[in-house]
Design an enzyme around this catalytic site. Structure first.
Site, PDB file in Angstrom:
ATOM      1  N   ASP A 131      -8.093   6.476 -10.436  1.00 27.90           N
ATOM      2  CA  ASP A 131      -8.968   5.661  -8.885  1.00 27.90           C
ATOM      3  C   ASP A 131      -8.899   6.917  -8.418  1.00 27.90           C
ATOM      4  O   ASP A 131      -9.241   8.274  -8.734  1.00 27.90           O
ATOM      5  CB  ASP A 131      -6.696   5.322  -9.132  1.00 27.90           C
ATOM      6  CG  ASP A 131      -6.304   4.320  -7.845  1.00 27.90           C
ATOM      7  OD1 ASP A 131      -6.930   3.870  -7.679  1.00 27.90           O
ATOM      8  OD2 ASP A 131      -5.062   3.673  -7.796  1.00 27.90           O
ATOM      9  N   GLU A 190     -12.676   7.176  -3.504  1.00 32.53           N
ATOM     10  CA  GLU A 190     -13.324   6.812  -1.765  1.00 32.53           C
ATOM     11  C   GLU A 190     -13.436   7.620  -0.543  1.00 32.53           C
ATOM     12  O   GLU A 190     -14.156   7.251   0.263  1.00 32.53           O
ATOM     13  CB  GLU A 190     -13.619   5.656  -1.941  1.00 32.53           C
ATOM     14  CG  GLU A 190     -13.214   4.565  -2.714  1.00 32.53           C
ATOM     15  CD  GLU A 190     -11.803   4.627  -2.984  1.00 32.53           C
ATOM     16  OE1 GLU A 190     -11.751   4.008  -4.467  1.00 32.53           O
ATOM     17  OE2 GLU A 190     -10.854   5.024  -3.198  1.00 32.53           O
ATOM     18  N   ASP A 240      -6.559  -3.245  -3.829  1.00 30.14           N
ATOM     19  CA  ASP A 240      -5.700  -4.164  -3.993  1.00 30.14           C
ATOM     20  C   ASP A 240      -5.909  -5.243  -2.887  1.00 30.14           C
ATOM     21  O   ASP A 240      -6.947  -4.900  -1.680  1.00 30.14           O
ATOM     22  CB  ASP A 240      -5.211  -3.061  -2.691  1.00 30.14           C
ATOM     23  CG  ASP A 240      -5.687  -1.241  -3.206  1.00 30.14           C
ATOM     24  OD1 ASP A 240      -4.431  -1.601  -4.402  1.00 30.14           O
ATOM     25  OD2 ASP A 240      -4.701   0.003  -2.716  1.00 30.14           O
TER      26      ASP A 240
END
Length: 778
Positions: free
Chosen positions: A434, A437, A502
């Site tokens: 995950d 970024e 998400d």
């Protein structure tokens, strides 16, 4: 980045200079170097006090030409740079000819021609046989810009107060559409949009993207790959309506134009440049289950969920532990929370031995929280990114005092892989990588001091996922590694798989996710998933069930939420109805399991071609149908199945069938395309149509789990199959066992690879007048 204020004015604060002439053309080893002054040269005095741009046009390999525009060539070209040609560079065959049309560079099937009038800036890209004009660089299409605008050239002797940009503008033809550029959730056709190549944790409802891939595909039969790991800005018909402008801050801009007779061929050549998608294990195609982001993962809770799924006839192949397998304030320290996991290795082993699940995945990220068990070790040994003054870079966004692993330090990589190996020793089979970024660019210095922090922002996703993927490969074998990754850039398709981030629990968010998956698939990624039911919020039962149908037709399928569970009985508490959430999930999970012989064979082809397995945009299969370039609410699953998710509570859905005869997988009703159709569907079906001339191999009814023998107890269905129709059979270890082919007599050839099991033949999957036979052992 816009440099002009409409057609006639320069944007406020900008100075813009354009390449006006092609003053000299110099042959190079594989191409041509063009000297392009920024004003017309009509006398010797005109060569003074002006800028020039060097345009290098080179043959890369068959069908691919690179274009590099450079202002000041003395500028340091710091890394990181994309890892190109990972499987080796094909042979380059450059050919330069001169004629009445100008000077032409041939690179196999693709050519670039420079107009013979040096005062008429005109460079055309076309197929070598001249059957296809692709795009052009015309007047005022190559240039440089300063911001703020210097008042005289002497000021540029000190560039500390100026930003310098370089740009190119390729022409957009009438009716041309542009697609790809990573996982983008906005309009499928990018014409009219400004797109910024900058990874961001922005969810699925904005113009930000987790996965920025600097490659776009045109409906005119070509693609463009922008070869910069840094930020690129694209104005796609949004500054000048007939051009795609690409700009970067810097002194040089390089891109590749890629030609193919079909969009698939364009993607295949793009995969030669940046890499083919990696293989994933067969078990990964099954259903993945997570409790949720914030909920409890203790052994009793997990077991109760898996037992509940079994009781409701749904097989779970992978159980996923999200963030809270670690203690709060410690992410990521690779240490199971002792309160909930007193014996993690034993718990995982018991979970697998119970037969309730086959594999286990855990969540990680590259951020190291200050209060975690490994922070001190990482800090002391220099494994974390530092500020220029020597401090470790930290902030409190996400986790208190978190730092970032510096993967440019080989010792940090070894340490991180050692932490991963500790998880593998405890029984972990897959990793959810995950985040990745929010990579800082200001006031930081990487261990490798040749690294440009600006370029590292996007590229960090590549090295982060590469390190974890290769650690899994080393542990479990080259074809048994699988990630669940959120961030990506060009080349990250080599480390599958990726998921959509998400999303909200709404039909609009489901449609956003479809667009995101379609766009990523047109950027060279074969495998993709989504949080079924939506991540944020509490899905209504009807949304959950529609999302289940969509999610189980993605290449990979995971139930995952934020603060609420995604097991079906918590959605509607209806275990009796055939239309309830539990029954709906069981039906679609069973269907995907049955489709595995088809899906796995299609996956092998997708890897080889560099195309998506599912969420395959219609334009990849039907490029000559203009409508296919605008379809963003349906997709192909492989090259034989068409799926259209349902977004309405009523079950109404409108979809498009291209030319040909199509058979409904569920009802065997046939429809003739091209045309638009409306249907109403219950929760156990959607428009799932089989293309004519199809040999479809299905697993037997009732098979459980995605990994089984794909050549045993199968059902072979023929849909308007004519001579030459074929389907490969690939086993779960990626071995091609052979092909089933329809012969001139209508008989199925090669069926001996099916181990003497039943074959069903006939029109579609009709029960009436179906001819059954037993294949004899030869």
């Amino acid at each position: 980045m816009k440099f002009r204020d409409g057609m006639w004015l320069v944007a406020e604060g900008m100075r813009v200079e354009y390449a006006e002439d092609v003053h000299e053309i110099t042959p190079t080893e594989n191409g041509l170097s063009l000297l392009c002054p920024t004003r017309h040269i009509r006398s010797r005095g005109d060569v003074l006090n002006l800028s020039t741009i060097k345009l290098d046009i080179e043959a890369a390999f068959d069908g691919v030409i690179s274009v590099e525009a450079t202002h000041w060539s003395g500028a340091v070209n710091r890394g990181p740079h994309f890892d190109l040609y990972p499987n080796g560079r094909p042979k380059v065959e450059a050919k330069v000819t001169k004629g009445h049309k100008g000077t032409t560079l041939n690179s196999g099937s693709l050519s670039a021609t420079i107009h013979p009038d040096r005062h008429n800036f005109d460079i055309r890209f076309h197929s070598t046989d001249d059957s296809k004009q692709l795009t052009s660089l015309l007047g005022r299409s190559v240039g440089l810009a300063y911001n703020p605008a210097p008042s005289n050239p002497r000021q540029t002797g000190d560039m500390r107060d100026f930003k310098h940009y370089i740009f190119t503008q390729t022409t957009l033809s009438v009716g041309e559409s542009v697609h790809g550029l990573g996982e983008r959730f906005g309009p499928f056709n990018k014409v009219g949009q400004n797109v910024s190549m900058w990874n961001a944790d922005g969810g699925t409802s904005s113009d930000q993207a987790y996965k920025n891939v600097s490659f776009w595909l045109s409906s005119r039969g070509y693609g463009v790959f922008v070869d910069t790991a840094g930020k690129a800005e694209l104005e796609i018909g949004s500054e000048r309506t007939t051009r795609v402008q690409t700009s970067i801050e810097g002194q040089r801009l390089k891109w590749y134009i890629i030609y193919g007779k079909t969009p698939k061929e364009v993607l295949q050549r793009y995969s030669v440049l940046t890499g083919k998608p990696g293989k994933v294990p067969s078990w990964s195609f099954g259903l993945w289950l997570s409790t949720s982001f914030t909920t409890n993962y203790d052994e009793d809770t997990v077991k109760s969920f898996l037992e509940g799924m079994k009781e409701r006839d749904t097989q779970v192949d992978v159980f996923h532990y999200d963030c809270y397998w670690m203690k709060a304030f410690t992410w990521t320290d690779f240490v199971f929370d002792a309160e909930r996991f007193p014996d993690p290795k034993g718990q995982i082993a018991r979970l697998k031995s119970s037969g309730l699940v086959n594999k286990v995945c855990v969540w990680i990220n590259p951020y190291i929280a200050q209060h975690g068990a490994v922070f001190e070790t990482a800090a002391k040994n220099g494994y974390l990114l530092k500020r220029k003054n020597g401090d470790i870079w930290q902030w409190d966004l996400w986790h208190a005092g978190m730092a970032l692993v510096d993967f440019t330090n080989p010792a940090a990589v070894d340490w991180y892989v050692g932490c991963l190996n500790g998880l593998f020793e405890q029984g972990v089979d897959a990793i959810k990588t995950d985040f990745g970024e929010r990579i800082p660019t200001l006031d930081v210095e990487w261990f490798d001091k040749s690294i440009d922090p600006h370029k590292m922002h996007n590229y960090y996703a590549f090295i982060y996922n590469k390190i974890v993927y290769e650690a899994l490969q080393k542990r479990y074998g080259p074809d048994q590694a699988v990630l669940f990754a959120r961030s990506a850039c060009a080349g990250t398709q080599r480390f599958p798989l990726q998921w959509g981030g998400d999303c909200e629990s709404t039909p609009e968010a489901m449609a956003e996710s479809v667009r995101g998956g379609l766009s990523l698939g047109l950027s060279g990624f074969a495998f993709w998933s989504v949080d079924i039911g939506g991540f944020e919020g509490y899905p209504a039962p009807w949304i959950y069930k529609r999302w289940v149908a969509f999610g189980l037709l993605c290449s990979h399928s995971r139930l995952h939420g934020s603060s609420s569970y995604r097991v079906p009985w918590t959605i509607d508490d209806d275990d009796r109805s055939d239309e309830g959430c539990s029954a709906t999930l069981a039906k679609w999970t069973s269907l995907k399991t049955r489709l595995m012989p088809y899906l796995f064979a299609q996956a092998a082809e997708a890897i080889e071609m560099g195309v998506p397995l599912s969420l395959r945009a219609m334009c990849l299969e039907f490029p000559d149908d203009p409508t296919s370039w605008y379809l963003d609410r349906q997709f192909m699953v492989g090259d034989r199945l068409l799926a259209a998710p349902v977004f309405e509570e009523s079950g109404e859905v409108e979809f498009y069938l291209p030319k040909g005869k199509w058979t409904s997988f569920f009802t065997n009703q046939t429809r003739d395309g091209p045309g638009w159709f409306k249907e109403r569907h219950g929760f156990g079906s959607l428009p799932l149509y089989v293309r004519e001339n199809t040999v479809l191999v299905l697993g037997k009814e009732g098979v459980r789990g995605a990994s089984y023998n794909y050549a045993e107890d199968v059902e072979v269905c023929l849909y308007q199959a004519k001579e030459g129709a074929r389907s490969e059979v690939v086993d779960r270890d990626w071995n091609v066992l052979g092909a089933l082919t329809v012969g001139a007599d209508g008989e199925l050839k090669g069926s001996e690879i099916l181990k003497g099991k039943w074959v069903k033949s006939g029109e579609g999957r009709k029960i009436e007048e179906v001819f059954m036979k037993t294949i004899e052992w030869l």
